[in-house]
Every structure is written in structure tokens, then in C-alpha cells.
Scaffold this motif. Structure first.
Motif, short mmCIF file in Angstrom:
data_model
loop_
_atom_site.label_atom_id
_atom_site.label_comp_id
_atom_site.label_asym_id
_atom_site.label_seq_id
_atom_site.Cartn_x
_atom_site.Cartn_y
_atom_site.Cartn_z
N GLN A 26 0.82 -1.21 0.00
CA GLN A 26 0.00 0.00 0.00
C GLN A 26 0.86 1.26 0.00
OE1 GLN A 26 -2.31 -1.10 3.51
NE2 GLN A 26 -4.17 -1.11 2.25
N ARG A 29 2.07 2.50 -3.22
CA ARG A 29 0.99 3.01 -4.08
C ARG A 29 0.89 2.20 -5.37
NH1 ARG A 29 3.29 7.41 -1.63
NH2 ARG A 29 1.92 8.78 -0.49
N GLY A 31 -1.12 -0.41 -7.69
CA GLY A 31 -2.54 -0.64 -7.90
C GLY A 31 -2.95 -2.07 -7.65
N GLN A 32 -4.18 -2.22 -7.13
CA GLN A 32 -4.73 -3.56 -6.89
C GLN A 32 -4.80 -4.35 -8.21
OE1 GLN A 32 -5.73 -5.16 -4.13
NE2 GLN A 32 -5.38 -3.51 -2.69
N ASP A 33 -4.92 -3.63 -9.34
CA ASP A 33 -5.01 -4.30 -10.64
C ASP A 33 -3.70 -4.98 -11.03
OD1 ASP A 33 -3.88 -1.71 -10.79
OD2 ASP A 33 -4.24 -1.63 -12.95
N GLN A 34 -2.59 -4.64 -10.34
CA GLN A 34 -1.30 -5.28 -10.61
C GLN A 34 -1.18 -6.63 -9.92
OE1 GLN A 34 0.98 -1.41 -9.69
NE2 GLN A 34 2.32 -2.54 -11.10
#
Length: 174
Positions: A26, A29, A31-34
Motif C-alpha cells: 500500500q 501506491r 494498484g490492486q489491478d497489478q
């Protein structure tokens, strides 16, 4: 790691995987998409299962220019408490052809420009270790009582001098 200077990384020859803790994920920074999903639990040394958030491949640069290596590392992202940001395990250490010196908190590895090295901080390592003990509620210590069993002689022992000039050097025979 992923263009961030990352401290508090545990180099663990005993770990079969590389781990990135979710709070560090987190803070980077990312992304959750990674994240790639994984439906397998991670089983720790004590048999405790930790559900994975996912996996991610991150570029890592280790060492100081020009004695450095740049490789991509596959991390398992876990959401559990730790005083570390990441764990580098056996697989990555082998890919780096790294040699660890636990006593000196040092890792050395070959590069195109000679031997690279990363040096740990003894004070920081101690703080992380103590913090992990305080955080981990599953750690239980067993009290072990030391029992010394000494055999009593069955007969009187005779003192035999080993050095005539030094009466303190003797052995006993019986």
C-alpha cells in the motif's frame, strides 16, 4: 524495490518464497489491478495458514552502482502483521547467486563490475526481531528446566599428580 528504497527486508535462507507485506504494498501506491489472484494459502513454519492477497512481480535493484544487480522478483503479497516490509527467500538468493553472512548481516553477489554487497543494520535488525516477538500472539515459549545429573563415585578416588611442580594439575583415578 519498484523504484522505492525499501528498508526492513528480511533475508531468509530458510524461506522458500519471497513475501511482500500488504502495508508495504500500500505504501508503494501499487494498484490492486497489478495483483494476480492466488487461491492457495501460505503455510508457515509453525503450520499457521495465511491467506494470500495475491502475487506481484516487482523490479528490484540491489547494491550500489556500479556493483548492483537488477532483477524482477515474484512476491506473494500477504496481509498479516510484521515488523518487516518484505522477505527475500532462497529462490531469489539463488537467482542472484548471493552468499549470505548472517553474523555480519551482509549479502554478497557477483555483478558485471565486481562483487556487490548489501549491509544490514544490527540495531534495526534487533528492533525488528523484538517487534516480531511482541506482535506475534502465536509465539509461545516453553520453559525448560535444566537438570544436571551427576554420577556419584562408588569408591574413593585417588589424586594422581600430572606435574610435580604444579600441585593444581592432577587427575583422579578410582
Amino acid at each position: 524495490m519498484a523504484d522505492y528504497t525499501t528498508r526492513r527486508v528480511l533475508v531468509d535462507n530458510g524461506s522458500s518464497v519471497d513475501i511482500l507485506y500488504y502495508p508495504a504494498f500500500q505504501q508503494m501506491r501499487l494498484g490492486q489491478d497489478q495483483l494476480r489472484s492466488v487461491n492457495l494459502p501460505l503455510v508457515g513454519f509453525g503450520g499457521m495458514k495465511v491467506q494470500l492477497v495475491g502475487t506481484i512481480t516487482l523490479p528490484m535493484v540491489v547494491g550500489a552502482y556500479p556493483q548492483q544487480i537488477a532483477k524482477e522478483v515474484n512476491f506473494l503479497v500477504v496481509d498479516c502483521s510484521s515488523s518487516y516490509n518484505a522477505i527475500i527467500g532462497r529462490l531469489t538468493l539463488n537467482i542472484w547467486k548471493a552468499v549470505t553472512f548472517t553474523y555480519h548481516l551482509s549479502v554478497k553477489f557477483p555483478t558485471e563490475y565486481g562483487e556487490g554487497q548489501v549491509q544490514g543494520d544490527q540495531l534495526a535488525a534487533r528492533k525488528c526481531y523484538l517487534a516480531m516477538l511482541a506482535v506475534d500472539k502465536h509465539v509461545q515459549t516453553m520453559s525448560i528446566d535444566e537438570r544436571r545429573i551427576t554420577a556419584e563415585p562408588t569408591e574413593v578416588l585417588e589424586d594422581i599428580p600430572l606435574d610435580k611442580n604444579n600441585p593444581k594439575k592432577f587427575t583422579r583415578v578410582g
